[in-house]
Write a protein that holds these residues in place. Structure first.
Motif, mmCIF file in Angstrom:
data_model
loop_
_atom_site.group_PDB
_atom_site.id
_atom_site.type_symbol
_atom_site.label_atom_id
_atom_site.label_comp_id
_atom_site.label_asym_id
_atom_site.label_seq_id
_atom_site.Cartn_x
_atom_site.Cartn_y
_atom_site.Cartn_z
ATOM 1 N N VAL A 124 0.996 -1.142 -0.093
ATOM 2 C CA VAL A 124 0.025 0.054 -0.002
ATOM 3 C C VAL A 124 1.018 1.226 -0.072
ATOM 4 N N ASP A 125 0.350 2.128 -0.796
ATOM 5 C CA ASP A 125 1.379 3.444 -0.784
ATOM 6 C C ASP A 125 0.490 4.557 0.107
ATOM 7 N N ALA A 126 1.398 4.943 0.877
ATOM 8 C CA ALA A 126 0.459 5.890 2.039
ATOM 9 C C ALA A 126 0.164 7.145 1.495
ATOM 10 N N LEU A 127 0.967 7.739 0.523
ATOM 11 C CA LEU A 127 0.487 8.784 -0.039
ATOM 12 C C LEU A 127 -0.679 8.825 -1.084
ATOM 13 N N GLN A 128 -0.887 7.707 -1.733
ATOM 14 C CA GLN A 128 -2.102 7.625 -2.691
ATOM 15 C C GLN A 128 -3.334 7.146 -1.418
ATOM 16 N N VAL A 129 -3.098 6.611 -0.459
ATOM 17 C CA VAL A 129 -4.043 6.305 0.397
ATOM 18 C C VAL A 129 -4.590 7.850 1.168
ATOM 19 N N ALA A 130 -3.583 8.600 1.354
ATOM 20 C CA ALA A 130 -4.162 9.852 2.105
ATOM 21 C C ALA A 130 -4.899 10.527 1.003
#
Length: 220
Positions: A124-130
């Motif tokens: 999971v990519d933290a920036l894309q989740v945000a």
């Protein structure tokens, strides 16, 4: 067998599976990457799960790009695919994606059968989740964690980058899921909610990632 037929069958299965669970929300055509890409159905509870449909009338041309983008955001993904697409489609997706086979039962109704289970997303990519958040939601989360000072008036993408860099990934995922579940104005239908609310956005489902990245900086 049309996309609509498979979607209806999947929606019935998911509604039945989560009926009575007030912690679960089911969203049709949920946008990611600033709404430029949509997953057919998303389930939001203790995880963020995506379901992508490829019916007998669909092609697999967009699947490689879709799997790359979905794999950055969702905790689990399941491909719901017509039987004649299954072998080729399975080779185009990661091993942790689940696969369900859609077929016609007696020529009358769509039957869904699990071919392989889904597993937790290892990347999971933290920036894309945000970036799933709307700007006010991002500000509220930063404020809740004492991180908003100096960031109230910045462009949205700076908020997302601060969230991604300052919050542990599990906490960020928890906060984002909570915000999505509370965003009832764009949830097409919640479990046990008989009303149907249109998402109401008509976007090209696969604009380039670079274009989507640029648009994310705009406020929602």
């Amino acid at each position: 067998m049309r996309d609509f037929d498979v979607r209806q069958a999947l929606r019935r299965d998911l509604d039945e599976q989560h009926r009575g669970d007030g912690r679960t929300r089911i969203v049709e055509e949920m946008g990611i990457w600033a709404g430029s890409v949509r997953v057919d159905i998303a389930v939001i509870n203790g995880e963020l799960s995506g379901y992508e449909i490829k019916s007998a009338r669909d092609t697999l041309a967009r699947l490689p790009a879709q799997q790359e983008l979905y794999s950055q955001v969702f905790d689990r993904v399941t491909l719901v695919v017509a039987d004649h697409h299954s072998k080729k489609a399975s080779a185009l997706i990661p091993d942790w994606w689940g696969v369900m086979i859609a077929s016609m039962a007696n020529g009358l109704a769509v039957r869904l059968q699990q071919d392989r289970p889904s597993y937790g997303n290892p990347g999971v990519d933290a920036l894309q989740v945000a970036r799933l958040l709307w700007r006010p939601e991002a500000v509220a989360i930063l404020e809740r964690h004492g991180l908003v000072k100096g960031f109230r008036s910045v462009v949205a993408d700076k908020l997302y980058r601060r969230l991604a860099s300052e919050l542990p990934i599990e906490l960020l995922r928890f906060e984002v899921r909570g915000a999505l579940k509370e965003r009832t104005s764009w949830l097409r239908k919640s479990v046990d909610d008989q009303s149907k609310m249109s998402v109401g956005v008509d976007l090209d489902p696969l604009r380039s990632a670079a274009g989507a990245d640029a648009r994310i900086a705009c406020d929602h």
